[in-house]
Design a protein around this motif. Structure first.
Motif, PDB file in Angstrom:
ATOM      1  N   LEU A 220      60.248  63.469  36.248  1.00 46.53           N
ATOM      2  CA  LEU A 220      61.515  62.975  35.715  1.00 46.53           C
ATOM      3  C   LEU A 220      62.358  62.376  36.841  1.00 46.53           C
ATOM      4  O   LEU A 220      62.493  62.971  37.907  1.00 46.53           O
ATOM      5  CB  LEU A 220      62.287  64.125  35.054  1.00 46.53           C
ATOM      6  N   GLN A 221      62.950  61.210  36.580  1.00 49.32           N
ATOM      7  CA  GLN A 221      63.820  60.544  37.548  1.00 49.32           C
ATOM      8  C   GLN A 221      65.267  60.593  37.068  1.00 49.32           C
ATOM      9  O   GLN A 221      65.572  60.239  35.926  1.00 49.32           O
ATOM     10  CB  GLN A 221      63.391  59.087  37.736  1.00 49.32           C
ATOM     11  N   LEU A 222      66.147  61.017  37.961  1.00 51.41           N
ATOM     12  CA  LEU A 222      67.582  61.062  37.696  1.00 51.41           C
ATOM     13  C   LEU A 222      68.260  60.236  38.787  1.00 51.41           C
ATOM     14  O   LEU A 222      68.014  60.465  39.970  1.00 51.41           O
ATOM     15  CB  LEU A 222      68.102  62.507  37.750  1.00 51.41           C
ATOM     16  N   GLU A 223      69.123  59.311  38.406  1.00 46.28           N
ATOM     17  CA  GLU A 223      69.742  58.475  39.441  1.00 46.28           C
ATOM     18  C   GLU A 223      71.197  58.186  39.110  1.00 46.28           C
ATOM     19  O   GLU A 223      71.554  57.966  37.945  1.00 46.28           O
ATOM     20  CB  GLU A 223      68.963  57.162  39.595  1.00 46.28           C
ATOM     21  N   LEU A 224      72.014  58.171  40.136  1.00 46.32           N
ATOM     22  CA  LEU A 224      73.431  57.826  40.028  1.00 46.32           C
ATOM     23  C   LEU A 224      73.714  56.698  41.019  1.00 46.32           C
ATOM     24  O   LEU A 224      73.556  56.878  42.236  1.00 46.32           O
ATOM     25  CB  LEU A 224      74.308  59.036  40.349  1.00 46.32           C
ATOM     26  N   ALA A 225      74.105  55.538  40.508  1.00 46.76           N
ATOM     27  CA  ALA A 225      74.450  54.390  41.356  1.00 46.76           C
ATOM     28  C   ALA A 225      75.961  54.211  41.359  1.00 46.76           C
ATOM     29  O   ALA A 225      76.606  54.287  40.308  1.00 46.76           O
ATOM     30  CB  ALA A 225      73.780  53.121  40.836  1.00 46.76           C
ATOM     31  N   VAL A 226      76.513  53.978  42.538  1.00 44.41           N
ATOM     32  CA  VAL A 226      77.948  53.702  42.623  1.00 44.41           C
ATOM     33  C   VAL A 226      78.230  52.207  42.680  1.00 44.41           C
ATOM     34  O   VAL A 226      79.362  51.769  42.478  1.00 44.41           O
ATOM     35  CB  VAL A 226      78.584  54.421  43.835  1.00 44.41           C
ATOM     36  N   ARG A 227      77.187  51.424  42.965  1.00 46.54           N
ATOM     37  CA  ARG A 227      77.297  49.963  42.890  1.00 46.54           C
ATOM     38  C   ARG A 227      75.897  49.384  42.726  1.00 46.54           C
ATOM     39  O   ARG A 227      74.906  50.073  42.967  1.00 46.54           O
ATOM     40  CB  ARG A 227      78.007  49.383  44.114  1.00 46.54           C
ATOM     41  N   THR A 261      79.416  59.086  36.502  1.00 46.26           N
ATOM     42  CA  THR A 261      79.522  57.641  36.727  1.00 46.26           C
ATOM     43  C   THR A 261      80.922  57.147  36.410  1.00 46.26           C
ATOM     44  O   THR A 261      81.514  56.367  37.173  1.00 46.26           O
ATOM     45  CB  THR A 261      78.491  56.895  35.859  1.00 46.26           C
ATOM     46  N   ALA A 262      81.473  57.598  35.297  1.00 42.68           N
ATOM     47  CA  ALA A 262      82.820  57.164  34.901  1.00 42.68           C
ATOM     48  C   ALA A 262      83.874  57.629  35.895  1.00 42.68           C
ATOM     49  O   ALA A 262      84.883  56.941  36.112  1.00 42.68           O
ATOM     50  CB  ALA A 262      83.145  57.697  33.508  1.00 42.68           C
ATOM     51  N   LEU A 263      83.644  58.795  36.515  1.00 40.84           N
ATOM     52  CA  LEU A 263      84.630  59.342  37.446  1.00 40.84           C
ATOM     53  C   LEU A 263      84.469  58.772  38.856  1.00 40.84           C
ATOM     54  O   LEU A 263      85.456  58.425  39.502  1.00 40.84           O
ATOM     55  CB  LEU A 263      84.497  60.869  37.492  1.00 40.84           C
ATOM     56  N   LEU A 264      83.239  58.673  39.327  1.00 39.64           N
ATOM     57  CA  LEU A 264      83.001  58.302  40.725  1.00 39.64           C
ATOM     58  C   LEU A 264      82.897  56.795  40.935  1.00 39.64           C
ATOM     59  O   LEU A 264      83.182  56.304  42.030  1.00 39.64           O
ATOM     60  CB  LEU A 264      81.723  58.983  41.237  1.00 39.64           C
ATOM     61  N   ALA A 265      82.436  56.075  39.915  1.00 41.68           N
ATOM     62  CA  ALA A 265      82.283  54.615  40.066  1.00 41.68           C
ATOM     63  C   ALA A 265      82.500  53.942  38.719  1.00 41.68           C
ATOM     64  O   ALA A 265      81.582  53.375  38.131  1.00 41.68           O
ATOM     65  CB  ALA A 265      80.894  54.289  40.615  1.00 41.68           C
ATOM     66  N   PRO A 266      83.724  53.990  38.199  1.00 43.99           N
ATOM     67  CA  PRO A 266      83.984  53.536  36.833  1.00 43.99           C
ATOM     68  C   PRO A 266      83.699  52.064  36.580  1.00 43.99           C
ATOM     69  O   PRO A 266      83.373  51.680  35.455  1.00 43.99           O
ATOM     70  CB  PRO A 266      85.474  53.848  36.636  1.00 43.99           C
ATOM     71  N   GLU A 267      83.810  51.218  37.585  1.00 48.65           N
ATOM     72  CA  GLU A 267      83.658  49.777  37.371  1.00 48.65           C
ATOM     73  C   GLU A 267      82.294  49.257  37.821  1.00 48.65           C
ATOM     74  O   GLU A 267      81.792  48.271  37.271  1.00 48.65           O
ATOM     75  CB  GLU A 267      84.770  49.012  38.102  1.00 48.65           C
ATOM     76  N   THR A 268      81.699  49.900  38.802  1.00 43.56           N
ATOM     77  CA  THR A 268      80.461  49.351  39.393  1.00 43.56           C
ATOM     78  C   THR A 268      79.262  50.275  39.240  1.00 43.56           C
ATOM     79  O   THR A 268      78.157  49.913  39.643  1.00 43.56           O
ATOM     80  CB  THR A 268      80.670  49.086  40.892  1.00 43.56           C
ATOM     81  N   GLY A 269      79.440  51.473  38.656  1.00 44.86           N
ATOM     82  CA  GLY A 269      78.382  52.469  38.637  1.00 44.86           C
ATOM     83  C   GLY A 269      77.436  52.352  37.448  1.00 44.86           C
ATOM     84  O   GLY A 269      77.705  51.652  36.468  1.00 44.86           O
ATOM     85  N   SER A 270      76.320  53.052  37.562  1.00 42.71           N
ATOM     86  CA  SER A 270      75.350  53.149  36.472  1.00 42.71           C
ATOM     87  C   SER A 270      74.532  54.411  36.677  1.00 42.71           C
ATOM     88  O   SER A 270      74.571  55.022  37.751  1.00 42.71           O
ATOM     89  CB  SER A 270      74.433  51.922  36.433  1.00 42.71           C
TER      90      SER A 270
END
Length: 279
Positions: A220-227, A261-270
């Protein structure tokens, strides 16, 4: 090459993802009374001062744990993670951050035990000192990758291996795949959690292709992107690859990652929750 020091990055968005995932896996292992083995292959020092010269130089924690610290109405899993960090601080002021070893050691029961390995000549004495009072934790100055050969399978036949190298060298990505092959051959029922940074996406794609080629199922892959991905300098995202994940981890992270994602990078995250190889 041992220049990497996690103290510059402690508490950043990558740590938030890594340590929430680690906590959830340990909680799942503790649903059974029988003890388990925890191996941290690249432990660092385990505990970090956020007002240190290193941490203040980059101040990455302000965009990670710092944004979560005063939040209300968060998912219950995130709240449990925050309570772990509050316990370390002993107050409402965020001054210290727990590395993976301290997250794990704080959660371990009497019947569980851990091995923490670190090769850095400056970090290892600090690691040994920080965990000298934990009776079920052993520290060792050694190459963490070698411990998959040396200590698996554990006597409990239950366990979690956290693989978190600095990725200073491109060979580290290949070493991760080789370490998984060695570990899985000895301990196929264990849980393996691999942290990775996204600096160049192609490196991650090659590592995933290497893991796919092993024939191992349930990855399983889990990923958090900030940009978005970039060819510019710097980490744009980080992830966890979990082999033999607890059955509820996928659904838990599908709730947690949109919140982060909404908290740490609301505009550029995924965010991503993806099966590299299903069962």
């Amino acid at each position: 090459m041992l220049s990497y020091r996690h103290s510059f990055h402690a508490g950043n968005h990558a740590d938030v993802l890594k340590h929430i995932t680690l906590m959830l896996i340990i909680e799942s292992l503790q649903q059974k009374e029988k003890g388990f083995y925890y191996l941290d292959t690249h432990a660092g020092v385990g505990r970090y001062r956020l007002f240190s010269e290193e941490a203040e130089k980059t101040a990455e924690f302000k965009e990670g744990i710092g944004r979560l610290w005063a939040q209300k109405d968060m998912p219950e899993e995130v709240e449990r993670y925050i309570q772990l960090i509050r316990k370390l601080n002993g107050s409402q002021t965020l001054r210290y951050y727990a590395g993976s070893p301290l997250i794990a050691a704080t959660l371990l029961r009497q019947q569980d035990h851990a091995l923490l390995t670190e090769l850095h000549p400056t970090d290892f004495p600090l690691l040994r000192h920080n965990f000298s009072q934990f009776k079920n934790v052993t520290t060792k100055r050694d190459n963490g990758f070698q411990q998959l050969k040396a200590t698996l399978p554990p006597k409990e036949r239950r366990g979690l291996v956290l693989i978190d190298p600095p990725y200073e060298l491109k060979e580290d990505y290949e070493l991760v795949v080789e370490a998984i092959k060695e570990g899985y051959k000895r301990f196929a029922t264990g849980i393996y959690a691999i942290w990775y940074p996204v600096v160049l996406r192609q490196q991650i794609k090659r590592m995933i292709k290497g893991l796919e080629s092993t024939g191992i199922r349930k990855i399983l892959q889990l990923e958090l992107a900030v940009r978005p991905d970039s060819d510019q300098k710097g980490m744009t995202a980080s992830g966890m690859i979990v082999i033999n994940p607890p059955w509820q981890l996928e659904s838990q992270m599908k709730k947690i990652l949109p919140y982060l994602t909404a908290l740490l990078a609301p505009e550029t995250g995924s965010w991503t929750v993806n099966w590299i190889t299903p069962e």
